[in-house]
Design a protein around this motif. Structure first.
Motif, mmCIF file in Angstrom:
data_model
loop_
_atom_site.group_PDB
_atom_site.id
_atom_site.type_symbol
_atom_site.label_atom_id
_atom_site.label_comp_id
_atom_site.label_asym_id
_atom_site.label_seq_id
_atom_site.Cartn_x
_atom_site.Cartn_y
_atom_site.Cartn_z
ATOM 1 N N ALA A 121 1.151 2.139 1.128
ATOM 2 C CA ALA A 121 -0.244 1.864 1.466
ATOM 3 C C ALA A 121 -0.405 2.006 2.971
ATOM 4 O O ALA A 121 0.588 1.959 3.718
ATOM 5 C CB ALA A 121 -0.628 0.448 1.029
ATOM 6 N N PRO A 122 -1.638 2.145 3.444
ATOM 7 C CA PRO A 122 -1.818 2.221 4.897
ATOM 8 C C PRO A 122 -1.457 0.923 5.597
ATOM 9 O O PRO A 122 -1.011 0.936 6.741
ATOM 10 C CB PRO A 122 -3.304 2.571 5.056
ATOM 11 C CG PRO A 122 -3.938 2.202 3.759
ATOM 12 C CD PRO A 122 -2.895 2.390 2.716
ATOM 13 N N ASP A 123 -1.627 -0.223 4.895
ATOM 14 C CA ASP A 123 -1.291 -1.513 5.499
ATOM 15 C C ASP A 123 -1.199 -2.548 4.385
ATOM 16 O O ASP A 123 -1.524 -2.275 3.223
ATOM 17 C CB ASP A 123 -2.346 -1.915 6.529
ATOM 18 C CG ASP A 123 -1.816 -2.880 7.594
ATOM 19 O OD1 ASP A 123 -0.672 -3.368 7.430
ATOM 20 O OD2 ASP A 123 -2.528 -3.138 8.569
ATOM 21 N N ALA A 124 -0.773 -3.749 4.727
ATOM 22 C CA ALA A 124 -0.687 -4.847 3.768
ATOM 23 C C ALA A 124 -0.899 -6.152 4.507
ATOM 24 O O ALA A 124 -0.419 -6.325 5.641
ATOM 25 C CB ALA A 124 0.663 -4.851 3.057
ATOM 26 N N THR A 125 -1.609 -7.080 3.881
ATOM 27 C CA THR A 125 -1.819 -8.381 4.509
ATOM 28 C C THR A 125 -0.508 -9.163 4.531
ATOM 29 O O THR A 125 0.431 -8.852 3.777
ATOM 30 C CB THR A 125 -2.869 -9.198 3.751
ATOM 31 O OG1 THR A 125 -2.360 -9.494 2.428
ATOM 32 C CG2 THR A 125 -4.180 -8.419 3.628
#
Length: 525
Positions: A333-337
């Motif tokens: 993914a582009p980012d993750a929390t």
């Protein structure tokens, strides 16, 4: 060539990357070596209190042409190229006052980084190094007597060797090979830039270079060797991703992850793509990633086990928890929390890759595949359909909902191995048939998948009932379309262009379904 360790009495250092510079210089001086240097390297050494001789003082010839000419002189190249085992060479060097140079440490002007920064033509040209490659190639050629260093990562081993009396032939030969690989990659980057400047995507001579990021345990199968190379491109994906957790990725993991991430980039809304063996087995877009995941998983929950999951939004805690509920090899993914990362951290074997951005599916590039005796090169399939470019060929036109699903299905089909058939409903795949020799078989397999998925979900009808269907290439006969109609499809999207298009259109009209032609094919072999 002598097999005994060779000491370093004189070294030439000219580096743009100053990492490790002082450690190398101190070790050389400690073992009695004189250091020649230029420009910023000489300044850095002097500021550290180290003794250094400017190249212009050594050669008696000043830097000219704004520094473009400073080492391209006989006193330097003669000192590097002269063979110490040939009396005639030694005599000529002595006659002309040429002192031997035993070590050359050069890393090149940052041409690749300059291009990647978006700099203008003049800046790019000024960052084409001339003297550096000449020095490197000269030292590498004479590796029987000269050490060549092109990367700060190489300094440590040479520093250790100096303490043992000098470098061995085997070590110098390995460094020479690395040096030629570096200059080859550098020239490749320059050639590629010039090709882009003149709009020649596939030039007469196509130079390809990569930097090995990782040696892999094996390739597609355990008896095959494999490695992962980065080509220096800034396109977000597996080569630029940061691995947050999990064991090393395998060859197949990397290939599948790339396929999944490129596919999920096709969609504007929150989307999830599940890939198995380089083929999507579930794709959906929805208002949230969690909803998209549920729809994508429903398409083929059996194949999703042990698959690769790609998302086009920041991975949140709810989606992470849902994905982690089944065995998954990789999430990209582009980012993750932070909450999502904490949930996935409990799955020690799951790999999480974060790319920082999404690739642009409309941007081109060159894709390469090896064949016996050569390789094939083509531009990336960056074709994208839009409603205005579609041609309705049946008596009934698609409804608004059908049209949205047709475009969705065709974009999915672009990433499915040919022959590809994709059923979709409500912006989610309902059955996927991939890689069959017959298009009608793909249509039937996809329908079977849709029926099996419906039974697994406790539904009364196959997922393909009331769906639309996409074909990556034209239907050569009406039988493939008829299989899709039997599966419950109400609208069809395909490139068109078959000599039997009239027969296929007639079959659609008899069934009362809508059909549109794209005029664009998406073969994927």
């Amino acid at each position: 060539m002598t097999q005994t360790p060779v000491p370093v009495r004189r070294a030439l250092i000219s580096v743009s990357d100053k990492a490790g510079l002082l450690d190398l210089a101190r070790a050389l001086i400690a073992h009695g070596a004189e250091i020649l240097s230029t420009g910023g390297s000489a300044r850095a050494l002097r500021e550290a209190g180290l003794k250094v001789t400017e190249v212009s003082d050594h050669t008696g010839f000043p830097e000219i042409l704004d520094g473009r000419v400073k080492t391209l002189v006989p006193q330097i190249h003669g000192g590097i190229l002269g063979r110490r085992d040939l009396p005639a060479h030694l005599a000529q060097m002595d006659e002309h006052g040429i002192a031997p140079i035993d070590l050359v440490a050069v890393n090149l002007y940052p041409f690749e980084a300059t291009v990647a920064s978006g700099a203008g033509e003049e800046d790019c040209i000024e960052n084409i190094d001339i003297g550096g490659p000449a020095l490197i190639r000269a030292a590498a050629k004479n590796h029987g007597h000269v050490v060549v260093l092109t990367d700060p990562a190489q300094y440590g081993a040479v520093i250790d060797a100096l303490a043992q009396g000098g470098t061995t032939l085997a070590a110098r030969r390995a460094l020479a090979g690395a040096a030629y690989a570096r200059t080859a990659a550098y020239d490749s980057a320059i050639a590629a830039w010039f090709a882009v400047q003149r709009g020649d995507v596939l030039p007469e001579r196509l130079a390809v270079a990569g930097l090995r990021r990782e040696s892999l345990r094996y390739g597609e199968n355990p008896h095959q060797q494999a490695a992962f190379y980065a080509d220096g491109s800034s396109r977000p994906g597996v080569a630029t991703a940061r691995q947050v957790q999990g064991k090393s990725l395998s060859y197949n993991n990397l290939n599948d992850t790339d396929a999944a991430f490129e596919a999920v980039a096709e969609f504007d809304g929150p989307a999830v793509v599940i890939v198995k063996h380089a083929n999507p087995c579930g794709v959906a877009t929805a208002d949230t990633l969690s909803a998209a995941w549920d729809l994508a998983l429903r398409c083929d929950p059996v194949s999703a086990f042990g698959g690769i999951v790609a998302l086009n939004r920041t991975l949140d805690a709810d989606a992470a928890a849902r994905i982690a509920a089944i065995f998954t090899e990789v999430i990209v993914a582009p980012d993750a929390t932070e909450e999502a990362q904490a949930i996935l951290a409990k799955k020690k074997n799951l790999r999480l890759l974060l790319t920082g951005a999404m690739p642009d599916p409309s941007v081109g590039g060159v894709a390469i595949r090896s064949v016996a005796g050569g390789f094939l090169a083509q531009t990336r399939d960056n074709g994208r359909i839009v409603p205005a470019g579609l041609k309705v060929v049946t008596r009934r036109a698609p409804t608004e909902a059908e049209m949205a699903d047709l475009i969705f299905a065709f974009r999915v089909g672009k990433h499915v191995k040919s022959n590809a058939i994709v059923y979709a409903k409500g912006q989610a795949t309902a059955g996927i048939g991939a890689g069959q020799m017959s298009r009608v078989d793909s249509a039937r397999i996809a329908a079977i998948k849709g029926a099996e998925a419906a039974r697994a979900a406790g539904l009364d009808q196959p997922l393909t009932t009331g769906s639309v269907v996409a074909s990556d290439a034209f239907f050569p006969f009406a039988d493939g379309l008829e299989a899709a109609i039997a599966a419950g499809a109400t609208a069809v999207i395909q490139p068109g262009g078959s000599i039997r298009d009239d027969e296929v259109i007639a079959a659609a009209d008899r069934a009362g379904i809508a059909m549109v032609f794209t005029g664009m094919r998406h073969f994927r072999h």
